[in-house]
Design a protein around this motif. Structure first.
Motif, mmCIF file in Angstrom:
data_model
loop_
_atom_site.group_PDB
_atom_site.id
_atom_site.type_symbol
_atom_site.label_atom_id
_atom_site.label_comp_id
_atom_site.label_asym_id
_atom_site.label_seq_id
_atom_site.Cartn_x
_atom_site.Cartn_y
_atom_site.Cartn_z
ATOM 1 N N GLU A 118 0.837 -1.192 0.000
ATOM 2 C CA GLU A 118 0.000 0.000 0.000
ATOM 3 C C GLU A 118 0.876 1.248 0.000
ATOM 4 O OE1 GLU A 118 -3.196 0.237 -0.265
ATOM 5 O OE2 GLU A 118 -3.608 -1.921 -0.266
ATOM 6 N N LEU A 119 0.393 2.266 -0.649
ATOM 7 C CA LEU A 119 1.129 3.520 -0.711
ATOM 8 C C LEU A 119 1.036 4.217 0.648
ATOM 9 C CD1 LEU A 119 2.686 5.161 -2.864
ATOM 10 C CD2 LEU A 119 0.602 6.494 -3.177
ATOM 11 N N PRO A 120 2.166 4.632 1.225
ATOM 12 C CA PRO A 120 2.109 5.285 2.547
ATOM 13 C C PRO A 120 1.397 6.632 2.474
ATOM 14 C CG PRO A 120 4.308 5.463 1.616
ATOM 15 C CD PRO A 120 3.536 4.555 0.701
ATOM 16 N N TYR A 212 3.939 12.946 -4.836
ATOM 17 C CA TYR A 212 3.035 11.992 -4.184
ATOM 18 C C TYR A 212 1.847 11.659 -5.091
ATOM 19 C CZ TYR A 212 0.105 9.758 -0.702
ATOM 20 O OH TYR A 212 -0.673 8.856 -0.013
ATOM 21 N N GLN A 213 1.335 12.663 -5.780
ATOM 22 C CA GLN A 213 0.246 12.398 -6.716
ATOM 23 C C GLN A 213 0.711 11.463 -7.840
ATOM 24 O OE1 GLN A 213 -1.042 16.266 -8.005
ATOM 25 N NE2 GLN A 213 -2.201 16.702 -6.135
ATOM 26 N N HIS A 214 1.944 11.676 -8.290
ATOM 27 C CA HIS A 214 2.485 10.780 -9.322
ATOM 28 C C HIS A 214 2.655 9.363 -8.776
ATOM 29 C CE1 HIS A 214 4.662 9.678 -12.946
ATOM 30 N NE2 HIS A 214 5.623 9.149 -12.198
ATOM 31 N N GLN A 215 3.088 9.253 -7.532
ATOM 32 C CA GLN A 215 3.206 7.934 -6.904
ATOM 33 C C GLN A 215 1.832 7.263 -6.783
ATOM 34 O OE1 GLN A 215 5.202 8.440 -3.167
ATOM 35 N NE2 GLN A 215 7.173 8.969 -4.089
ATOM 36 N N GLN A 216 0.820 8.055 -6.452
ATOM 37 C CA GLN A 216 -0.541 7.520 -6.393
ATOM 38 C C GLN A 216 -0.982 7.005 -7.761
ATOM 39 O OE1 GLN A 216 -2.634 10.942 -4.659
ATOM 40 N NE2 GLN A 216 -3.072 9.698 -2.835
ATOM 41 N N TYR A 217 -0.662 7.759 -8.797
ATOM 42 C CA TYR A 217 -1.032 7.352 -10.159
ATOM 43 C C TYR A 217 -0.310 6.066 -10.547
ATOM 44 C CZ TYR A 217 -1.281 7.480 -15.256
ATOM 45 O OH TYR A 217 -1.464 7.150 -16.570
ATOM 46 N N GLU A 218 1.019 6.008 -10.286
ATOM 47 C CA GLU A 218 1.785 4.802 -10.598
ATOM 48 C C GLU A 218 1.277 3.613 -9.785
ATOM 49 O OE1 GLU A 218 4.028 4.181 -12.812
ATOM 50 O OE2 GLU A 218 4.138 6.203 -13.650
ATOM 51 N N ASN A 222 -0.120 0.133 -11.208
ATOM 52 C CA ASN A 222 0.432 -1.163 -10.807
ATOM 53 C C ASN A 222 -0.648 -2.091 -10.280
ATOM 54 O OD1 ASN A 222 3.043 -0.404 -11.490
ATOM 55 N ND2 ASN A 222 3.482 0.424 -9.456
ATOM 56 N N LEU A 223 -1.618 -1.520 -9.566
ATOM 57 C CA LEU A 223 -2.737 -2.343 -9.098
ATOM 58 C C LEU A 223 -3.533 -2.898 -10.271
ATOM 59 C CD1 LEU A 223 -4.090 -0.288 -6.042
ATOM 60 C CD2 LEU A 223 -2.959 -2.515 -5.990
ATOM 61 N N VAL A 224 -3.766 -2.033 -11.265
ATOM 62 C CA VAL A 224 -4.512 -2.487 -12.442
ATOM 63 C C VAL A 224 -3.721 -3.563 -13.173
ATOM 64 C CG1 VAL A 224 -5.407 -1.770 -14.687
ATOM 65 C CG2 VAL A 224 -5.752 -0.310 -12.696
ATOM 66 N N ARG A 225 -2.398 -3.357 -13.311
ATOM 67 C CA ARG A 225 -1.565 -4.361 -13.980
ATOM 68 C C ARG A 225 -1.580 -5.677 -13.216
ATOM 69 N NH1 ARG A 225 2.339 -0.005 -14.105
ATOM 70 N NH2 ARG A 225 2.293 1.099 -16.116
ATOM 71 N N GLN A 226 -1.479 -5.591 -11.901
ATOM 72 C CA GLN A 226 -1.472 -6.808 -11.091
ATOM 73 C C GLN A 226 -2.794 -7.559 -11.213
ATOM 74 O OE1 GLN A 226 -1.493 -6.606 -6.691
ATOM 75 N NE2 GLN A 226 0.428 -7.762 -6.774
ATOM 76 N N GLN A 227 -3.897 -6.834 -11.162
ATOM 77 C CA GLN A 227 -5.202 -7.471 -11.311
ATOM 78 C C GLN A 227 -5.358 -8.090 -12.692
ATOM 79 O OE1 GLN A 227 -8.034 -4.407 -10.352
ATOM 80 N NE2 GLN A 227 -7.595 -4.459 -8.150
ATOM 81 N N SER A 228 -4.881 -7.370 -13.726
ATOM 82 C CA SER A 228 -4.957 -7.915 -15.085
ATOM 83 C C SER A 228 -4.100 -9.171 -15.210
ATOM 84 C CB SER A 228 -4.495 -6.860 -16.097
ATOM 85 O OG SER A 228 -5.315 -5.705 -16.045
#
Length: 287
Positions: A118-120, A212-218, A222-228
């Protein structure tokens, strides 16, 4: 038969020899010979061989093979009950190897992937503290910059005293004004420096927030990639399981054909071929 007749005739002639006179005397009467009965010949008995009329029992077996190498017998060989007649060995080995490969792939795909951390929570305390410190310094500088307004004129009744004091006071005042101007210049420079530091601190805070916003986007990507990837793995596993089930069904169809009777293989007849399957008929003379 000829020897038997010759023997009988010889015996008859010898029997009549005493009655024969090779030197007949004159006036001696020759006795008359009576014919001897000829014995009747009997035919030897004829021996007749009786052949068994019991028919040979034959057993027919329908066999399906992919290759003639799957046939484990040949014409003229003896077989016993339970002996393997056909076994699709090559096809079974090929299917078992394919099934093993699929099982290895399923095992590899079933290995759980590491869960994405999880993102801190964002923490901009350092940047905010720097901004606040600069603001405090500016406020303190503004407070020290307020000075009382200087007197603009000095009036004395005594002309001599007025001239002396006014000249001296004017000189002091000039020095004070010069010092005040220098202080104001230094204060303005310090203030400008603090304002620049404040702008830099504010820019650093904005950059930290943007990062931080960029980290949230990445992280969301990554979550979408992992789920896919998980969905893709699940789909591949389901597809491989289906292929494995098809192979197992084919393996169940591949059965060993065994002879139910003991006997001798009389004939192996080719009944024709359909697709890759060769149909044979095995005829066994049951013993």
């Amino acid at each position: 038969m000829k020897e038997y007749i010759a023997t009988a005739l010889g015996a008859g002639v010898v029997g009549f020899l005493p009655f024969l006179n090779l030197n007949p005397q004159p006036n001696t009467p020759i006795p008359s010979l009576a014919p001897s009965p000829v014995p009747r010949l009997q035919k030897p008995p004829v021996i007749q061989l009786q052949q068994s009329t019991k028919p040979t029992k034959r057993h027919r077996i329908q066999v399906q093979v992919i290759s003639l190498n799957d046939l484990k017998i040949a014409e003229g060989v003896e077989v016993v009950a339970g002996q393997i007649i056909s076994d699709r060995t090559e096809e079974r080995q090929s299917l078992e190897a394919e099934r093993k490969q699929i099982e290895n792939s399923i095992q590899q795909l079933s290995i759980p992937t590491s869960k994405l951390a999880e993102l801190p929570e964002p923490n901009f305390a350092i940047e905010e503290a720097a901004i606040q410190q600069i603001k405090d310094e500016l406020q303190l500088m503004e407070a020290h910059s307020v000075t009382p307004a200087p007197e603009t004129s000095f009036r004395f009744k005594d002309e001599t005293l007025r001239k002396l004091l006014e000249a001296k006071q004017l000189e002091e005042r000039a020095e004070a004004i010069t010092a005040e101007a220098n202080n104001r210049t230094k204060l303005a420079e310090s203030k400008a420096r603090l304002v620049g530091q404040l702008n830099s601190a504010i820019a650093a805070l904005n950059k930290a927030k943007s990062n931080y916003q960029h980290q949230q986007y990445e992280h969301s990507l990554n979550l979408v990639r992992q789920q896919s990837e998980m969905q893709r793995q699940q789909y591949q596993i389901a597809s491989l399981v289906g292929q494995k089930q098809e192979i197992e069904a084919k393996l169940r169809d591949i059965t060993q054909i065994k002879s139910p009777v003991a006997g001798k293989v009389r004939r192996i007849k080719n009944l024709g071929q359909k697709d890759r399957q060769i149909n044979l008929e095995v005829v066994i003379d049951v013993q």
